[in-house]
Enzyme design. Sequence first.
Site, mmCIF file in Angstrom:
data_model
loop_
_atom_site.group_PDB
_atom_site.id
_atom_site.type_symbol
_atom_site.label_atom_id
_atom_site.label_comp_id
_atom_site.label_asym_id
_atom_site.label_seq_id
_atom_site.Cartn_x
_atom_site.Cartn_y
_atom_site.Cartn_z
ATOM 1 N N ASP A 223 0.810 -1.221 0.000
ATOM 2 C CA ASP A 223 0.000 0.000 0.000
ATOM 3 C C ASP A 223 0.842 1.268 0.000
ATOM 4 O O ASP A 223 0.385 2.329 0.449
ATOM 5 C CB ASP A 223 -0.963 0.009 1.200
ATOM 6 N N GLU A 224 2.068 1.197 -0.487
ATOM 7 C CA GLU A 224 2.934 2.369 -0.519
ATOM 8 C C GLU A 224 3.456 2.651 -1.926
ATOM 9 O O GLU A 224 4.433 3.376 -2.098
ATOM 10 C CB GLU A 224 4.104 2.198 0.461
#
Length: 279
Positions: A223-224
Amino acid sequence: MHFTLTFSCPDKPGIVAAVSTALADKGADILETHQFSDRTARRLFMRLAFTTPASMEDIRACLEPVRTEFDMTMRLHDAAVLPRLIIMVSKFDHALLNLLYQVRVNWLRAEIVAIVSNHQDSAATAAQAGIPYYYWPVNKDNKAEQEDRLRALVSETKADLIVLARYMQVLSDAFSTEMNGRIINIHHSFLPSFKGARPYHQAFARGVKLIGATAHYVTPDLDEGPIIEQETARVTHSLSAEDYVAAGRSIESQVLARAVKLHVEQRVMLNGHRTIIFS
Protein backbone atom coordinates in the site's frame (compact mmCIF):
# COMPACT_ATOMS: atom_id res chain seq x y z
CA MET A 1 -4.26 6.72 -37.29
CA HIS A 2 -4.50 8.20 -33.80
CA PHE A 3 -1.47 7.72 -31.56
CA THR A 4 -0.32 8.68 -28.08
CA LEU A 5 3.38 9.18 -27.49
CA THR A 6 4.92 9.38 -24.02
CA PHE A 7 8.59 9.76 -23.22
CA SER A 8 11.01 10.88 -20.56
CA CYS A 9 14.67 11.77 -20.84
CA PRO A 10 17.40 13.96 -19.34
CA ASP A 11 16.28 17.56 -19.81
CA LYS A 12 18.19 19.69 -22.30
CA PRO A 13 17.39 22.20 -25.07
CA GLY A 14 16.01 21.00 -28.39
CA ILE A 15 14.01 17.95 -27.29
CA VAL A 16 10.50 19.23 -28.05
CA ALA A 17 11.61 20.71 -31.37
CA ALA A 18 13.26 17.43 -32.42
CA VAL A 19 10.19 15.35 -31.60
CA SER A 20 7.80 17.82 -33.27
CA THR A 21 9.92 18.00 -36.42
CA ALA A 22 10.14 14.21 -36.71
CA LEU A 23 6.37 13.86 -36.38
CA ALA A 24 5.71 16.74 -38.79
CA ASP A 25 7.81 14.95 -41.41
CA LYS A 26 5.23 12.13 -41.25
CA GLY A 27 2.28 14.48 -41.64
CA ALA A 28 1.31 14.37 -37.96
CA ASP A 29 -1.33 16.72 -36.60
CA ILE A 30 -0.69 17.20 -32.87
CA LEU A 31 -4.02 17.31 -31.01
CA GLU A 32 -2.84 17.48 -27.41
CA THR A 33 0.47 18.03 -25.67
CA HIS A 34 1.62 18.10 -22.05
CA GLN A 35 5.09 18.37 -20.61
CA PHE A 36 6.72 18.61 -17.20
CA SER A 37 10.33 19.33 -16.32
CA ASP A 38 11.43 17.87 -12.98
CA ARG A 39 13.99 20.42 -11.86
CA THR A 40 15.30 18.18 -9.08
CA ALA A 41 15.88 15.12 -11.27
CA ARG A 42 16.66 17.29 -14.33
CA ARG A 43 14.36 15.11 -16.39
CA LEU A 44 11.67 15.96 -18.95
CA PHE A 45 8.34 14.10 -19.14
CA MET A 46 6.05 14.56 -22.13
CA ARG A 47 2.81 13.24 -23.63
CA LEU A 48 1.55 13.96 -27.13
CA ALA A 49 -1.65 12.83 -28.86
CA PHE A 50 -1.65 13.12 -32.62
CA THR A 51 -3.11 11.84 -35.88
CA THR A 52 -1.09 10.85 -38.91
CA PRO A 53 -1.49 8.94 -42.17
CA ALA A 54 1.70 7.05 -41.34
CA SER A 55 1.80 3.57 -39.79
CA MET A 56 3.07 2.77 -36.30
CA GLU A 57 6.19 1.22 -37.82
CA ASP A 58 6.89 4.43 -39.77
CA ILE A 59 6.40 6.58 -36.67
CA ARG A 60 8.70 4.38 -34.61
CA ALA A 61 11.33 4.54 -37.34
CA CYS A 62 11.21 8.32 -37.62
CA LEU A 63 11.45 8.73 -33.84
CA GLU A 64 14.30 6.26 -33.35
CA PRO A 65 17.12 8.76 -34.10
CA VAL A 66 15.52 11.26 -31.68
CA ARG A 67 15.12 8.56 -29.01
CA THR A 68 18.78 7.61 -29.34
CA GLU A 69 20.08 11.18 -29.40
CA PHE A 70 18.27 12.22 -26.23
CA ASP A 71 18.43 8.86 -24.39
CA MET A 72 14.65 8.61 -24.14
CA THR A 73 12.43 6.07 -22.46
CA MET A 74 9.60 6.08 -24.99
CA ARG A 75 6.18 4.45 -25.52
CA LEU A 76 3.99 4.74 -28.62
CA HIS A 77 0.36 3.66 -28.23
CA ASP A 78 -2.24 3.10 -30.97
CA ALA A 79 -5.40 4.72 -29.57
CA ALA A 80 -7.59 2.37 -31.62
CA VAL A 81 -6.34 -0.64 -29.65
CA LEU A 82 -8.34 -1.07 -26.44
CA PRO A 83 -6.26 -1.86 -23.34
CA ARG A 84 -7.08 -5.30 -21.91
CA LEU A 85 -7.91 -5.52 -18.20
CA ILE A 86 -8.10 -8.30 -15.63
CA ILE A 87 -10.17 -7.25 -12.63
CA MET A 88 -9.63 -8.99 -9.30
CA VAL A 89 -12.26 -8.77 -6.57
CA SER A 90 -13.16 -10.44 -3.28
CA LYS A 91 -16.57 -10.01 -1.64
CA PHE A 92 -17.18 -6.26 -1.90
CA ASP A 93 -18.17 -5.59 -5.52
CA HIS A 94 -18.88 -1.84 -5.60
CA ALA A 95 -15.63 -0.94 -7.40
CA LEU A 96 -16.06 -3.82 -9.86
CA LEU A 97 -19.63 -2.79 -10.70
CA ASN A 98 -18.59 0.79 -11.38
CA LEU A 99 -15.78 -0.32 -13.70
CA LEU A 100 -18.17 -2.56 -15.62
CA TYR A 101 -20.60 0.33 -16.00
CA GLN A 102 -17.96 2.82 -17.12
CA VAL A 103 -16.72 0.39 -19.77
CA ARG A 104 -20.29 -0.27 -20.93
CA VAL A 105 -21.03 3.44 -21.45
CA ASN A 106 -17.61 3.91 -23.10
CA TRP A 107 -16.34 6.46 -20.58
CA LEU A 108 -13.60 3.96 -19.86
CA ARG A 109 -12.28 2.76 -23.21
CA ALA A 110 -10.98 -0.68 -22.30
CA GLU A 111 -11.82 -4.36 -22.63
CA ILE A 112 -12.29 -6.44 -19.50
CA VAL A 113 -10.97 -9.86 -20.49
CA ALA A 114 -11.39 -11.67 -17.15
CA ILE A 115 -12.63 -11.33 -13.59
CA VAL A 116 -10.66 -13.24 -10.95
CA SER A 117 -11.87 -13.77 -7.39
CA ASN A 118 -11.12 -15.77 -4.29
CA HIS A 119 -14.89 -15.90 -3.68
CA GLN A 120 -17.89 -16.84 -5.82
CA ASP A 121 -19.96 -13.75 -4.99
CA SER A 122 -19.41 -11.98 -8.35
CA ALA A 123 -19.85 -15.00 -10.61
CA ALA A 124 -23.40 -13.99 -11.61
CA THR A 125 -22.24 -10.44 -12.36
CA ALA A 126 -19.51 -11.74 -14.66
CA ALA A 127 -21.92 -14.11 -16.40
CA GLN A 128 -24.39 -11.28 -17.03
CA ALA A 129 -21.61 -9.16 -18.53
CA GLY A 130 -20.32 -12.08 -20.63
CA ILE A 131 -16.88 -11.97 -19.03
CA PRO A 132 -14.94 -15.15 -18.08
CA TYR A 133 -14.91 -15.65 -14.30
CA TYR A 134 -12.13 -17.46 -12.47
CA TYR A 135 -12.83 -18.61 -8.92
CA TRP A 136 -9.48 -19.24 -7.30
CA PRO A 137 -9.62 -19.64 -3.51
CA VAL A 138 -6.40 -18.56 -1.85
CA ASN A 139 -4.75 -19.87 1.31
CA LYS A 140 -1.20 -19.98 2.64
CA ASP A 141 -0.60 -23.38 1.03
CA ASN A 142 -1.71 -22.56 -2.54
CA LYS A 143 -0.86 -18.85 -2.87
CA ALA A 144 2.19 -19.42 -5.09
CA GLU A 145 0.23 -21.84 -7.26
CA GLN A 146 -2.62 -19.33 -7.70
CA GLU A 147 -0.18 -16.59 -8.67
CA ASP A 148 1.27 -18.92 -11.31
CA ARG A 149 -2.27 -19.34 -12.65
CA LEU A 150 -2.62 -15.54 -12.71
CA ARG A 151 0.65 -15.22 -14.63
CA ALA A 152 -0.63 -17.72 -17.16
CA LEU A 153 -3.93 -15.84 -17.47
CA VAL A 154 -2.12 -12.55 -18.08
CA SER A 155 -0.13 -14.22 -20.84
CA GLU A 156 -3.12 -16.03 -22.33
CA THR A 157 -5.38 -12.96 -22.42
CA LYS A 158 -2.55 -10.55 -23.30
CA ALA A 159 -3.73 -8.37 -20.44
CA ASP A 160 -2.16 -4.93 -20.17
CA LEU A 161 -3.33 -4.13 -16.63
CA ILE A 162 -4.53 -5.88 -13.48
CA VAL A 163 -7.03 -3.91 -11.40
CA LEU A 164 -7.47 -4.85 -7.75
CA ALA A 165 -11.07 -3.78 -7.17
CA ARG A 166 -11.11 -4.50 -3.42
CA TYR A 167 -9.23 -7.79 -3.84
CA MET A 168 -8.39 -8.63 -0.25
CA GLN A 169 -5.28 -10.74 -0.81
CA VAL A 170 -1.69 -9.49 -0.75
CA LEU A 171 0.28 -10.26 -3.90
CA SER A 172 3.79 -11.59 -3.45
CA ASP A 173 6.84 -9.35 -3.72
CA ALA A 174 8.01 -11.33 -6.74
CA PHE A 175 4.74 -10.91 -8.62
CA SER A 176 4.45 -7.21 -7.69
CA THR A 177 7.98 -6.59 -8.96
CA GLU A 178 7.39 -8.58 -12.14
CA MET A 179 4.24 -6.56 -12.93
CA ASN A 180 5.66 -3.18 -11.92
CA GLY A 181 3.45 -0.39 -13.26
CA ARG A 182 0.78 -2.85 -14.43
CA ILE A 183 -1.27 -3.38 -11.25
CA ILE A 184 -3.53 -0.72 -9.73
CA ASN A 185 -5.01 -1.07 -6.25
CA ILE A 186 -7.60 0.91 -4.30
CA HIS A 187 -7.60 1.34 -0.54
CA HIS A 188 -9.10 3.63 2.05
CA SER A 189 -6.92 6.62 2.82
CA PHE A 190 -6.87 5.85 6.55
CA LEU A 191 -3.79 3.70 6.16
CA PRO A 192 -1.70 3.32 8.20
CA SER A 193 -3.95 4.72 10.96
CA PHE A 194 -6.75 2.18 10.58
CA LYS A 195 -5.40 -1.14 9.36
CA GLY A 196 -7.12 -4.51 9.28
CA ALA A 197 -10.82 -5.25 9.21
CA ARG A 198 -13.65 -2.69 9.28
CA PRO A 199 -11.53 0.47 8.77
CA TYR A 200 -14.58 2.71 8.40
CA HIS A 201 -15.94 1.48 11.71
CA GLN A 202 -12.56 2.25 13.28
CA ALA A 203 -12.72 5.74 11.80
CA PHE A 204 -16.24 6.20 13.13
CA ALA A 205 -15.14 5.14 16.59
CA ARG A 206 -12.32 7.72 16.52
CA GLY A 207 -14.61 10.49 15.24
CA VAL A 208 -12.63 11.37 12.10
CA LYS A 209 -13.89 14.29 10.03
CA LEU A 210 -12.50 13.28 6.63
CA ILE A 211 -12.64 9.94 4.86
CA GLY A 212 -11.22 9.09 1.49
CA ALA A 213 -9.55 6.65 -0.87
CA THR A 214 -6.24 6.26 -2.70
CA ALA A 215 -5.53 4.46 -5.98
CA HIS A 216 -1.91 3.49 -6.50
CA TYR A 217 0.39 1.14 -8.36
CA VAL A 218 1.21 -2.07 -6.51
CA THR A 219 4.79 -2.56 -5.34
CA PRO A 220 6.43 -4.93 -2.84
CA ASP A 221 5.97 -2.13 -0.24
CA LEU A 222 2.41 -2.88 0.81
CA ASP A 223 0.00 0.00 0.00
CA GLU A 224 2.93 2.37 -0.52
CA GLY A 225 3.22 2.32 -4.32
CA PRO A 226 3.19 5.47 -6.49
CA ILE A 227 -0.13 7.29 -6.06
CA ILE A 228 -2.32 7.91 -9.10
CA GLU A 229 -5.53 9.39 -7.70
CA GLN A 230 -7.07 10.38 -4.36
CA GLU A 231 -10.23 11.93 -3.00
CA THR A 232 -11.70 12.82 0.38
CA ALA A 233 -15.16 13.63 1.73
CA ARG A 234 -16.17 15.40 4.92
CA VAL A 235 -18.19 13.46 7.49
CA THR A 236 -19.78 14.58 10.74
CA HIS A 237 -20.81 13.26 14.13
CA SER A 238 -24.40 12.91 12.89
CA LEU A 239 -23.50 10.02 10.57
CA SER A 240 -23.53 6.35 11.55
CA ALA A 241 -20.76 3.84 10.94
CA GLU A 242 -22.85 2.47 8.06
CA ASP A 243 -22.97 5.99 6.56
CA TYR A 244 -19.17 6.08 6.69
CA VAL A 245 -19.03 2.75 4.87
CA ALA A 246 -21.47 3.92 2.19
CA ALA A 247 -19.58 7.15 1.59
CA GLY A 248 -16.29 5.27 1.51
CA ARG A 249 -17.50 2.77 -1.05
CA SER A 250 -18.70 5.57 -3.31
CA ILE A 251 -15.34 7.34 -3.12
CA GLU A 252 -13.39 4.11 -3.67
CA SER A 253 -15.40 3.33 -6.81
CA GLN A 254 -14.89 6.79 -8.29
CA VAL A 255 -11.20 7.05 -7.45
CA LEU A 256 -10.37 3.62 -8.84
CA ALA A 257 -12.24 4.27 -12.11
CA ARG A 258 -10.47 7.60 -12.57
CA ALA A 259 -7.08 6.02 -11.90
CA VAL A 260 -7.69 3.24 -14.41
CA LYS A 261 -8.86 5.79 -16.99
CA LEU A 262 -5.73 7.89 -16.50
CA HIS A 263 -3.58 4.78 -16.93
CA VAL A 264 -5.26 3.40 -20.06
CA GLU A 265 -5.17 6.84 -21.69
CA GLN A 266 -1.39 6.93 -21.16
CA ARG A 267 -1.69 9.93 -18.83
CA VAL A 268 0.40 8.49 -15.99
CA MET A 269 4.18 8.44 -16.03
CA LEU A 270 6.30 6.98 -13.26
CA ASN A 271 8.96 9.23 -11.76
CA GLY A 272 10.66 7.10 -9.15
CA HIS A 273 8.21 6.71 -6.26
CA ARG A 274 6.03 9.50 -7.65
CA THR A 275 3.76 9.84 -10.65
CA ILE A 276 3.42 12.52 -13.30
CA ILE A 277 -0.28 12.89 -14.19
CA PHE A 278 -1.19 14.62 -17.47
CA SER A 279 -4.92 15.08 -16.97
